[in-house]
Design an enzyme around this catalytic site. Structure first.
Site, PDB file in Angstrom:
ATOM      1  N   CYS A 103       0.675  -1.261  -0.053  1.00 24.03           N
ATOM      2  CA  CYS A 103      -0.103  -0.063  -0.064  1.00 24.03           C
ATOM      3  C   CYS A 103       0.951   1.345   0.076  1.00 24.03           C
ATOM      4  O   CYS A 103       1.601   1.592  -1.124  1.00 24.03           O
ATOM      5  CB  CYS A 103      -1.027  -0.014   1.228  1.00 24.03           C
ATOM      6  SG  CYS A 103      -2.319   1.058   1.085  1.00 24.03           S
ATOM      7  N   HIS A 104       0.679   2.069   1.050  1.00 24.29           N
ATOM      8  CA  HIS A 104       1.641   3.473   1.288  1.00 24.29           C
ATOM      9  C   HIS A 104       3.001   2.764   1.803  1.00 24.29           C
ATOM     10  O   HIS A 104       3.872   3.798   1.810  1.00 24.29           O
ATOM     11  CB  HIS A 104       1.004   4.161   2.135  1.00 24.29           C
ATOM     12  CG  HIS A 104      -0.116   4.951   1.548  1.00 24.29           C
ATOM     13  ND1 HIS A 104      -1.256   4.358   1.286  1.00 24.29           N
ATOM     14  CD2 HIS A 104      -0.437   6.197   1.007  1.00 24.29           C
ATOM     15  CE1 HIS A 104      -2.148   5.149   0.712  1.00 24.29           C
ATOM     16  NE2 HIS A 104      -1.699   6.185   0.521  1.00 24.29           N
TER      17      HIS A 104
END
Length: 187
Positions: free
Chosen positions: A112-113
């Site tokens: 994800c991030h």
């Protein structure tokens, strides 16, 4: 019965604001594969998990990022969430910890991030990666080739986009951790 990751020690680096399922699902999968899992954070005590934008559970930190070394681990997992990697990339101890896994040719998995911290560690140049779509420009500007795929593996670096990709992410992370060092995994 021998498990795939028997004898391996895997660090999970996170701080307040991590996406809870992106820590707990890989944690359980890697632990069930036989590894010793360790929660590392620049914070002490507990850190706050999130379910998107809602507070979730708190988790006890095992080790401080300033007092651990990549040489004491066989691999690293970087959960996402927006606040978590944004804070980690501002912490010199966390960034150095991440970079050292690459210097030591050890596998790293980020979802994800999570790749924001990889950008700060300057370890994505020339690599094929994926992430949450909003990081595409950041990763491209840092020299990575960004692709929109469920899971990407590039010489020991495992990346995935989002919680929906966790099954593939966990399977590939376990595979890379079992394989061990990668000669091409460099900082």
């Amino acid at each position: 019965m021998s498990k795939t990751l028997d004898g391996k020690r895997i660090a999970f680096l996170a701080t307040d604001g991590f996406e809870q399922v992106e820590l707990t699902q890989p944690w359980d999968a890697i632990k069930n594969a036989g590894a010793d899992v360790v929660l590392v954070s620049p914070e002490s005590g507990t850190i706050q998990g999130m379910n998107h934008d809602e507070k979730a559970d708190k988790f006890k930190v095992d080790e401080n990022a300033g007092s651990v070394s990549a040489e004491n681990f066989d691999g690293l997992v970087l959960p996402g969430g927006v606040a978590n990697p944004d804070a980690l990339r501002m912490c010199d101890d966390s960034v150095s910890f991440v970079r050292d896994f690459f210097k030591q040719h050890k596998p790293v998995a980020a979802i994800c991030h999570g790749p924001w911290t990889l950008i700060e560690a300057d370890v994505v140049r020339g690599r094929k990666v994926t992430s949450w779509p909003s990081l595409k420009t950041d990763l491209t500007n840092a020299g990575a080739e960004w692709v929109d795929q469920e899971c990407v593996v590039d010489e020991g670096l495992v990346t995935s986009r989002k919680p929906d990709d966790l099954d593939a992410f966990c399977a590939k992370a376990i595979e890379e951790f079992a394989e061990g060092k990668h000669a091409q995994q460099t900082a």
